[in-house]
Design an enzyme around this catalytic site. Structure first.
Site, short mmCIF file in Angstrom:
data_model
loop_
_atom_site.label_atom_id
_atom_site.label_comp_id
_atom_site.label_asym_id
_atom_site.label_seq_id
_atom_site.Cartn_x
_atom_site.Cartn_y
_atom_site.Cartn_z
N CYS A 56 0.82 -1.21 0.00
CA CYS A 56 0.00 0.00 0.00
C CYS A 56 0.87 1.27 0.00
O CYS A 56 1.59 1.51 -0.94
CB CYS A 56 -0.99 -0.05 1.16
SG CYS A 56 -2.45 0.97 0.95
N HIS A 57 0.80 2.08 1.06
CA HIS A 57 1.57 3.31 1.15
C HIS A 57 3.00 3.10 1.67
O HIS A 57 3.80 4.03 1.70
CB HIS A 57 0.86 4.33 2.05
CG HIS A 57 -0.37 4.93 1.45
ND1 HIS A 57 -1.57 4.26 1.42
CD2 HIS A 57 -0.57 6.12 0.84
CE1 HIS A 57 -2.47 5.03 0.83
NE2 HIS A 57 -1.89 6.16 0.47
#
Length: 180
Positions: free
Chosen positions: A106-107
């Site tokens: 994800c991030h």
């Protein structure tokens, strides 16, 4: 194998911590929660507070050579905090310098960008990181899971919580092969 899970004191996406953690345990590995501060980390379910988890080791005192690999869970706030902490960034960088496998979802690649380890690598992430990855010299792809073997270590990345099943299977396979 001991596997480090690096998170900030607050902001980790709970499912991106707990699913890979449980997968590591189920595979017979020892997951270790590493954070920038002792105590507990506060996980989130998107923007809502979720559970807390006890910190096992602090990044400034933990050594990459005591782990077989590193997992970087996402959440927007988690990697944003980690990339501003010199000890966390150094901890991440050490895994690359030692050729140990790393997995990020994800991030989480924001921390990789700050550690200056994406140059020449192909990876995926939450789509909003695409420009950051490209600006750091990496190639961004929109794939469920991507394994990059540029350099001495393997990097496993995924885009989002929906990719967790493939992410967990892939990172565990890669970590096991690298340990053999």
């Amino acid at each position: 194998m001991r596997i480090a899970f690096l998170t900030a004191p607050e902001g980790v996406e709970q499912v991106e911590l707990t699913d890979p953690w449980q997968a590591a345990k189920d595979a017979g590995h020892e997951p270790v929660l590493v954070s920038t501060e002792p105590g507990e980390v506060q996980a989130f379910d998107h923007l809502d507070k979720a559970d807390t988890f006890p910190v096992d080791e602090v990044a400034g005192r933990a050594s990459a050579d005591s782990f077989g690999g590193l997992v970087l869970p996402g959440g927007v706030a988690n990697p944003d905090f980690l990339r501003t902490d010199d000890q966390a960034v150094s901890f991440v960088k050490a895994f690359f310098e030692q050729g140990r496998p790393v997995a990020a979802i994800c991030h989480a690649p924001w921390t990789l960008v700050e550690a200056d380890v994406v140059r020449g690598r192909v990876l995926t992430s939450w789509p909003s990181l695409r420009t950051d990855i490209r600006n750091a010299g990496g190639t961004w792809v929109d794939e469920q899971v991507k394994v990059c073997d540029h350099g001495p270590n393997k990097l496993v990345t995924s885009r989002r919580p929906d990719d967790l099943k493939a992410f967990c299977e892939t990172y565990l396979d890669v970590f096991a092969r690298e340990a053999a």
